[in-house]
Scaffold this motif. Structure first.
Motif, PDB file in Angstrom:
ATOM      1  N   GLY A 176      18.384 -44.616 -11.245  1.00  0.00           N
ATOM      2  CA  GLY A 176      18.482 -43.173 -11.434  1.00  0.00           C
ATOM      3  C   GLY A 176      19.338 -42.478 -10.399  1.00  0.00           C
ATOM      4  N   LEU A 177      20.433 -43.123  -9.984  1.00  0.00           N
ATOM      5  CA  LEU A 177      21.258 -42.558  -8.907  1.00  0.00           C
ATOM      6  C   LEU A 177      22.236 -41.501  -9.401  1.00  0.00           C
ATOM      7  N   ASP A 178      22.666 -41.618 -10.661  1.00  0.00           N
ATOM      8  CA  ASP A 178      23.569 -40.629 -11.267  1.00  0.00           C
ATOM      9  C   ASP A 178      24.883 -40.493 -10.493  1.00  0.00           C
ATOM     10  N   LEU A 179      25.393 -41.601  -9.965  1.00  0.00           N
ATOM     11  CA  LEU A 179      26.685 -41.591  -9.289  1.00  0.00           C
ATOM     12  C   LEU A 179      27.807 -41.673 -10.312  1.00  0.00           C
ATOM     13  N   SER A 180      28.927 -41.027 -10.024  1.00  0.00           N
ATOM     14  CA  SER A 180      30.081 -41.092 -10.919  1.00  0.00           C
ATOM     15  C   SER A 180      30.742 -42.462 -10.809  1.00  0.00           C
ATOM     16  N   LEU A 181      31.573 -42.801 -11.804  1.00  0.00           N
ATOM     17  CA  LEU A 181      32.316 -44.057 -11.734  1.00  0.00           C
ATOM     18  C   LEU A 181      33.246 -44.069 -10.522  1.00  0.00           C
ATOM     19  N   ALA A 182      33.820 -42.916 -10.193  1.00  0.00           N
ATOM     20  CA  ALA A 182      34.696 -42.839  -9.023  1.00  0.00           C
ATOM     21  C   ALA A 182      33.921 -43.153  -7.746  1.00  0.00           C
ATOM     22  N   ALA A 183      32.689 -42.643  -7.647  1.00  0.00           N
ATOM     23  CA  ALA A 183      31.867 -42.926  -6.470  1.00  0.00           C
ATOM     24  C   ALA A 183      31.494 -44.409  -6.413  1.00  0.00           C
ATOM     25  N   LEU A 184      31.166 -44.992  -7.562  1.00  0.00           N
ATOM     26  CA  LEU A 184      30.857 -46.425  -7.600  1.00  0.00           C
ATOM     27  C   LEU A 184      32.082 -47.258  -7.220  1.00  0.00           C
ATOM     28  N   ALA A 185      33.268 -46.814  -7.665  1.00  0.00           N
ATOM     29  CA  ALA A 185      34.493 -47.540  -7.328  1.00  0.00           C
ATOM     30  C   ALA A 185      34.740 -47.522  -5.822  1.00  0.00           C
ATOM     31  N   ASP A 186      34.445 -46.409  -5.175  1.00  0.00           N
ATOM     32  CA  ASP A 186      34.590 -46.332  -3.712  1.00  0.00           C
ATOM     33  C   ASP A 186      33.610 -47.291  -3.021  1.00  0.00           C
ATOM     34  N   ILE A 187      32.388 -47.322  -3.512  1.00  0.00           N
ATOM     35  CA  ILE A 187      31.385 -48.237  -2.960  1.00  0.00           C
ATOM     36  C   ILE A 187      31.825 -49.681  -3.139  1.00  0.00           C
ATOM     37  N   ALA A 188      32.535 -49.955  -4.234  1.00  0.00           N
ATOM     38  CA  ALA A 188      32.909 -51.324  -4.592  1.00  0.00           C
ATOM     39  C   ALA A 188      34.095 -51.867  -3.811  1.00  0.00           C
ATOM     40  N   LYS A 189      34.849 -51.025  -3.126  1.00  0.00           N
ATOM     41  CA  LYS A 189      36.111 -51.467  -2.511  1.00  0.00           C
ATOM     42  C   LYS A 189      35.964 -52.669  -1.577  1.00  0.00           C
ATOM     43  N   PRO A 190      34.948 -52.720  -0.712  1.00  0.00           N
ATOM     44  CA  PRO A 190      34.842 -53.886   0.174  1.00  0.00           C
ATOM     45  C   PRO A 190      34.488 -55.193  -0.545  1.00  0.00           C
ATOM     46  N   LEU A 191      34.095 -55.101  -1.808  1.00  0.00           N
ATOM     47  CA  LEU A 191      33.637 -56.280  -2.538  1.00  0.00           C
ATOM     48  C   LEU A 191      34.779 -57.114  -3.100  1.00  0.00           C
ATOM     49  N   GLY A 192      35.986 -56.553  -3.165  1.00  0.00           N
ATOM     50  CA  GLY A 192      37.115 -57.310  -3.695  1.00  0.00           C
ATOM     51  C   GLY A 192      38.157 -56.409  -4.302  1.00  0.00           C
ATOM     52  N   ALA A 193      39.387 -56.928  -4.383  1.00  0.00           N
ATOM     53  CA  ALA A 193      40.514 -56.106  -4.813  1.00  0.00           C
ATOM     54  C   ALA A 193      40.367 -55.582  -6.236  1.00  0.00           C
ATOM     55  N   ASP A 194      39.757 -56.375  -7.133  1.00  0.00           N
ATOM     56  CA  ASP A 194      39.678 -55.993  -8.548  1.00  0.00           C
ATOM     57  C   ASP A 194      38.419 -55.213  -8.912  1.00  0.00           C
ATOM     58  N   VAL A 195      37.452 -55.145  -8.010  1.00  0.00           N
ATOM     59  CA  VAL A 195      36.150 -54.576  -8.395  1.00  0.00           C
ATOM     60  C   VAL A 195      36.242 -53.099  -8.770  1.00  0.00           C
ATOM     61  N   PRO A 196      36.990 -52.261  -8.028  1.00  0.00           N
ATOM     62  CA  PRO A 196      37.078 -50.862  -8.453  1.00  0.00           C
ATOM     63  C   PRO A 196      37.636 -50.687  -9.866  1.00  0.00           C
ATOM     64  N   ALA A 197      38.678 -51.436 -10.220  1.00  0.00           N
ATOM     65  CA  ALA A 197      39.218 -51.343 -11.584  1.00  0.00           C
ATOM     66  C   ALA A 197      38.172 -51.776 -12.603  1.00  0.00           C
ATOM     67  N   CYS A 198      37.415 -52.829 -12.263  1.00  0.00           N
ATOM     68  CA  CYS A 198      36.374 -53.315 -13.176  1.00  0.00           C
ATOM     69  C   CYS A 198      35.232 -52.318 -13.318  1.00  0.00           C
ATOM     70  N   ILE A 199      35.009 -51.475 -12.297  1.00  0.00           N
ATOM     71  CA  ILE A 199      34.016 -50.403 -12.437  1.00  0.00           C
ATOM     72  C   ILE A 199      34.378 -49.519 -13.629  1.00  0.00           C
ATOM     73  N   HIS A 200      35.622 -49.113 -13.706  1.00  0.00           N
ATOM     74  CA  HIS A 200      36.073 -48.233 -14.794  1.00  0.00           C
ATOM     75  C   HIS A 200      36.206 -48.990 -16.114  1.00  0.00           C
ATOM     76  N   SER A 201      36.703 -50.236 -16.045  1.00  0.00           N
ATOM     77  CA  SER A 201      36.893 -51.077 -17.232  1.00  0.00           C
ATOM     78  C   SER A 201      37.649 -50.351 -18.347  1.00  0.00           C
ATOM     79  N   GLU A 202      38.644 -49.577 -17.943  1.00  0.00           N
ATOM     80  CA  GLU A 202      39.540 -48.910 -18.877  1.00  0.00           C
ATOM     81  C   GLU A 202      40.971 -49.121 -18.397  1.00  0.00           C
ATOM     82  N   THR A 203      41.913 -49.010 -19.317  1.00  0.00           N
ATOM     83  CA  THR A 203      43.310 -49.231 -18.975  1.00  0.00           C
ATOM     84  C   THR A 203      43.723 -48.324 -17.817  1.00  0.00           C
TER      85      THR A 203
END
Length: 284
Positions: free
Chosen positions: A125-152
């Motif tokens: 129930g965190l209600d974080l935006s995809l952009a916020a999740l992508a920022d959190i994901a950056k240290p996890l790997g180069a492709d993870v932020p793009a995979c958060i969005h999973s859109e072209t």
């Protein structure tokens, strides 16, 4: 969506990623590379499910589960990072149905980690935006932020500086993915790149840019996995809109105007090369 696994309360697809073009511009001191790429995503992939539990635990099964650790895993790292940054004390029992080949250039662990973050964002129930999740994901790997969005989208920097492509002209296209069941090391393929900057991506509509683009890792990958030449020639024989290797390999893809055309090509590929993994789907 509802999880189909007993006891699971929710699930999320880890969508397969393809690089429609991948231009490597230079090596960086930290070991990463400056790239320009176009990410696109199929409507299929691995499946992550969640249920209440103590702490963060991961169970893995599926065709490509063999050899994967349920503790030293990017999904667990992603879940714990989200919990720590959000102050969540609630646990989660996660389940990964591993349907995509490991070390295959189509997202894999990055897509799994991204799907786990989207799933736990709902579950906790965190209600974080995809952009916020992508920022959190950056240290996890180069492709993870793009995979958060999973859109072209278009990726620059190490692939994490994203520009979403709205109203893109990929809608309606279908893709066929084929993999020779040979795992390749991303680091090894990048290390084999010849270091020559052959220029950046062009401008214009995404399909035009993609078709005119390259994958600068394709040549070094072929040197290590020669069957890629046969796979690409096989895909070209079905007259797709375009065919290339994805990421650092060894998965190759072809885009078709219809899903029926992709499925027909898949059938012929499986008859021609017995030891391959295939997947068809539409571009999200």
């Amino acid at each position: 969506m509802s999880g189909s696994i007993s006891g699971m309360t929710d699930s999320e697809t880890a969508y397969a990623k393809i690089n429609l073009a991948l231009h490597v511009r230079k090596r960086l001191p930290d070991g990463y590379h400056q790239i320009e790429t176009i990410f696109a995503f199929l409507d299929h992939g691995d499946l992550i499910s969640v249920a209440p539990g103590e702490g963060v635990r991961l169970e893995i099964d599926g065709r490509f589960a063999g050899g994967l650790s349920s503790t030293d895993n990017l999904v667990v790292q992603a879940a714990r990072r989200l919990a720590d940054l959000s102050g969540v004390s609630q646990g989660a029992r996660l389940h990964l149905d591993k349907r995509l080949p490991v070390a295959s250039g189509i997202g894999g662990g990055s897509a799994d980690a991204a799907a786990a973050l989207r799933l736990l964002n709902r579950f906790w129930g965190l209600d974080l935006s995809l952009a916020a999740l992508a920022d959190i994901a950056k240290p996890l790997g180069a492709d993870v932020p793009a995979c958060i969005h999973s859109e072209t989208c278009r990726g620059t920097g190490i692939g994490q500086d994203l520009a979403m492509i709205s109203g893109d002209d990929l809608q309606g296209y279908a893709a066929l993915l084929i993999n020779p069941l040979v795992a390749v090391s991303t680091a090894e393929i990048f290390a084999a790149w010849d270091g020559v900057d052959r220029g950046g991506l062009g401008e214009g509509r995404v399909m035009e840019v993609a078709r005119n683009g390259r994958n600068d890792l394709q040549k070094p990958a072929i040197a290590l996995v020669p069957i890629l030449t046969d796979m690409l020639q096989l895909l070209d024989a079905y007259q797709p809109v375009m065919a290339k290797m994805s990421g650092s390999g060894a998965t190759c893809f072809a885009l078709f105007d219809t899903l029926d055309a992709a499925v027909e090509a898949e059938h012929h590929c499986r008859k021609t090369i017995s030891e391959i993994w295939t997947m068809t789907g539409e571009i999200r």
